[in-house]
Write a protein that holds these residues in place. Sequence first.
Motif, PDB file in Angstrom:
ATOM      1  N   PRO A 379      -9.367   9.578  -8.222  1.00 24.18           N
ATOM      2  CA  PRO A 379      -8.145   9.331  -7.446  1.00 24.18           C
ATOM      3  C   PRO A 379      -7.654   7.891  -7.557  1.00 24.18           C
ATOM      4  O   PRO A 379      -6.445   7.645  -7.638  1.00 24.18           O
ATOM      5  CB  PRO A 379      -8.566   9.670  -6.000  1.00 24.18           C
ATOM      6  N   GLU A 380      -8.610   6.950  -7.559  1.00 26.58           N
ATOM      7  CA  GLU A 380      -8.213   5.546  -7.643  1.00 26.58           C
ATOM      8  C   GLU A 380      -7.566   5.251  -9.002  1.00 26.58           C
ATOM      9  O   GLU A 380      -6.555   4.549  -9.092  1.00 26.58           O
ATOM     10  CB  GLU A 380      -9.429   4.652  -7.445  1.00 26.58           C
ATOM     11  N   LYS A 382      -6.108   7.457 -10.966  1.00 27.84           N
ATOM     12  CA  LYS A 382      -4.824   8.152 -11.032  1.00 27.84           C
ATOM     13  C   LYS A 382      -3.736   7.372 -10.287  1.00 27.84           C
ATOM     14  O   LYS A 382      -2.603   7.229 -10.771  1.00 27.84           O
ATOM     15  CB  LYS A 382      -4.959   9.561 -10.450  1.00 27.84           C
ATOM     16  N   THR A 383      -4.086   6.815  -9.106  1.00 28.91           N
ATOM     17  CA  THR A 383      -3.118   6.025  -8.328  1.00 28.91           C
ATOM     18  C   THR A 383      -2.691   4.790  -9.096  1.00 28.91           C
ATOM     19  O   THR A 383      -1.503   4.435  -9.137  1.00 28.91           O
ATOM     20  CB  THR A 383      -3.738   5.626  -6.974  1.00 28.91           C
ATOM     21  N   TYR A 386      -0.236   5.789 -11.793  1.00 29.25           N
ATOM     22  CA  TYR A 386       1.105   6.057 -11.282  1.00 29.25           C
ATOM     23  C   TYR A 386       1.842   4.756 -10.928  1.00 29.25           C
ATOM     24  O   TYR A 386       3.055   4.641 -11.135  1.00 29.25           O
ATOM     25  CB  TYR A 386       1.047   6.982 -10.070  1.00 29.25           C
ATOM     26  N   ASN A 387       1.095   3.806 -10.388  1.00 31.24           N
ATOM     27  CA  ASN A 387       1.723   2.516 -10.070  1.00 31.24           C
ATOM     28  C   ASN A 387       2.198   1.800 -11.341  1.00 31.24           C
ATOM     29  O   ASN A 387       3.268   1.193 -11.361  1.00 31.24           O
ATOM     30  CB  ASN A 387       0.747   1.622  -9.296  1.00 31.24           C
ATOM     31  N   ILE A 415       3.258  15.250 -10.569  1.00 32.14           N
ATOM     32  CA  ILE A 415       3.493  14.449  -9.363  1.00 32.14           C
ATOM     33  C   ILE A 415       4.902  14.796  -8.891  1.00 32.14           C
ATOM     34  O   ILE A 415       5.808  14.985  -9.698  1.00 32.14           O
ATOM     35  CB  ILE A 415       3.342  12.933  -9.638  1.00 32.14           C
ATOM     36  N   ASN A 419       8.162  11.851  -4.638  1.00 26.63           N
ATOM     37  CA  ASN A 419       7.054  10.912  -4.431  1.00 26.63           C
ATOM     38  C   ASN A 419       7.103   9.779  -5.461  1.00 26.63           C
ATOM     39  O   ASN A 419       6.923   8.602  -5.116  1.00 26.63           O
ATOM     40  CB  ASN A 419       5.711  11.645  -4.545  1.00 26.63           C
ATOM     41  N   LEU A 423       8.009   5.732  -4.913  1.00 26.41           N
ATOM     42  CA  LEU A 423       7.113   4.678  -5.385  1.00 26.41           C
ATOM     43  C   LEU A 423       7.891   3.669  -6.237  1.00 26.41           C
ATOM     44  O   LEU A 423       7.719   2.454  -6.087  1.00 26.41           O
ATOM     45  CB  LEU A 423       5.966   5.287  -6.194  1.00 26.41           C
TER      46      LEU A 423
END
Length: 593
Positions: A379-380, A382-383, A386-387, A415, A419, A423
Motif C-alpha cells: 500500500p505504501e 502504491k500510494t 500515485y503521488n 484508481i 480520487n 490528488l
Amino acid sequence: MPFYSDDLIEEVRSRNDIVDVISNYVRLQKRGSTYFGLCPFHNEKTASFSVTPGKQMYYCFGCGAGGNVFTFLMEYENFTFAEAMQALAERAGVELPVQEYSPQMKREADRRQRLLEVNKEAGKYYYMLLRSEHGTQALDYFKKRGLSEETMRKFGLGYSDKFSDDLYHYLRNKGYEDELLKDSGLISYDERRGGHDKFWNRAMFPIMDVHNKIIGFGGRVMGEGEPKYLNSPETRIFDKSRNLYGLNFARTTKKPQLLLCEGYMDVIALHQAGFDNAVASLGTALTSGHANLLKRYTREVYLTYDSDGAGVKAALRAIPILKEVGIVTKVINMRPYKDPDEFIKALGAEAYEERIAQAENSFMFEIRMLEQNYDMNDPEGKTAFYNEVAQKLLGFTEDLERDNYIEAVAGKYQIGFENLRKLVLHLGTKGGITAKKPPLKSGIHENKKKENGMKQSQKLLLTWLIEDTRLFPVIGTYITPSDFTEEVYGRVAKILYEQFEETKTVNPAKIISMFESEEDQREIASLFNAHIHNIETRADMEKALKETVVRIKKNSIDHRSANLAPTDMAGLQQLVADKRQLEQLEKMHISIE
C-alpha cells in the motif's frame, strides 16, 4: 552571400507561385481567396497557417511565422538565402549569373565545397573496395545481416581497407593536400606515422545531409577491435546534433510519422522492409537540434529504440525533448526482440506494421516505466506511485488535456477518476497548478509578445492598403510614411507608397525580399496580415478606418512633439498644420467608394 540584383530576385520570386511551392510541404485547402493548412513551424490541431496568392505570402496566425517564398524555404529547409535563390531559380528555369564572393566568403565556400568533394571521393573508394576482394569480409557481414544488393547500393555502403594509410594515399594521389584531408576528419596525423586513416578495416556507412551530400561516415569494425562503431568527428560540414541518418530518404515519405531508431542497421533494415520513414541520430543522444530538424518534416515521431534498459533510458530522455518542440511522440514495443532489425527478421514487416499501429502514448509509456520503481503490492509503494503520477500529470496545464490523461491513468491502474483528480488538484494547489509553461527552446516563434494598440493600428492600416489600393488616395491625404512611428513600419510604408505612386499597384512579397534579417521579414509578414473581426459592412470599415487614421495621426503628432528641438521652427510649423488637419479629420467622414 552572392549578390543578386533586385530585379533578378523579383523575377525568381514571381515565377514561383507560393501556393504551388508550399503545397509540396503542407496540405492546403482553399477558403475564399486564401489557402489554409496546419502550420509546419509549430504544433497545432486547427489550421491557422495561411497562404494568400494575391499577396504571394504566407502567415501563421498561431505562431507568427510568415514571409514570401524565399522565407519559407529558408525556414523550412534551413537554407541560406543563396540556397533558396538557387533552388527556386532551378525550379523556374531561371539561369543565375556567376556571382562574385568577397575573398573571405569565397575561401570559406571553396573550403566547404572541397570537403564535400573529399567525402564524395572517399565514399566512392569505400564503395568500390566493398565489391573488391579486399571487402569480402564486410560484404559477407552485410549479406548475413540480410541486406540486398539494391539496399547496399541505395545507402552507398562500403569498406575501409585493413591498411591504415590506404585512403590517405588514395586521396593524396587524387591531388588533395594534407591540410584539407586533416580538416575532413578522414585522416589523422602524428609525427611518427604521418598521415593515417581514421577508418580502417570497417564496414562503412556514408552519412548524407538532406540534399544527399556525404558529410561524414560511420564505420563498424570487422573482427575484434574497439570501438565497435566509430563516427567521423565534427567538421565544417558535419554537425552530429543537426543531422539524422536516413533523413535524406525519409524526408519524402508519404507516411504520417517518422520512426526514430538508435542505429544505422535499424534504419537500413526498416527501409529495406518498406518503412521509408526511418531515421537515427548519429552515435549521440537525441538533442534539441535533432528535434527541431524532425519538426520540419513531421508532427509525429515513433520511437523504435532497443527494448533493453539502455534503449528505455534513451526513450525516456528523448520524449521530453521531442515534446518541447511540439512533436507528438509514441513508443513502439518490440519485445521479445531487441531492435527493429531483429524483429523484422523474426516476424516480418506486417507484424512490425501492427506494432506501429499499437504504439504506446509516450506519457503512458513514462508512467509504465515509473511503475517499475514501486512495489504495487505494498500500500505504501502504491500510494507513493500515485503521488508521483499525480505530480507528472501537473505537467499538463490545459484542464481538458489533463483530465483526459487522468482518465486514462485511472482506467489503467484501477484508481477512481475523482480520487486521482483530487490528488492532482491537491498537489497543484500546493505547487501552483496554473504555473506558466517555461518558454520553448526550439527557436519556433510560439510566444508572441502582446502588442500595444498603436503597433496594431499601424499594422492594420498597412494591411488595408495592400488589400485595397483604392485606399491610397483617401489615406494619403492624411497619413504619410513618416507618420508610422515604428522604424520598420515606416520603412515598409515608404516602399509601399512608392510602389503605388509608380505603378498604381503594390507588391508586398517583393518588399519582404528587401530586408535581410529573418526577424524583420517575419515582422513585415505580420504587417500585411493584421485583421479585426467585427467588420461586416462598408459602414463598419469606414468607421474603423477613420478611427485608425485618427489614432495614427495623433500618435505621430505626439511623437514629434516629444522629440522636437526648440529651435526647429519648420518642424513646429508642420506640427501646427498637422494639428489643424487632425481637428478637421475628427469631424469628417471617410468614404470608401
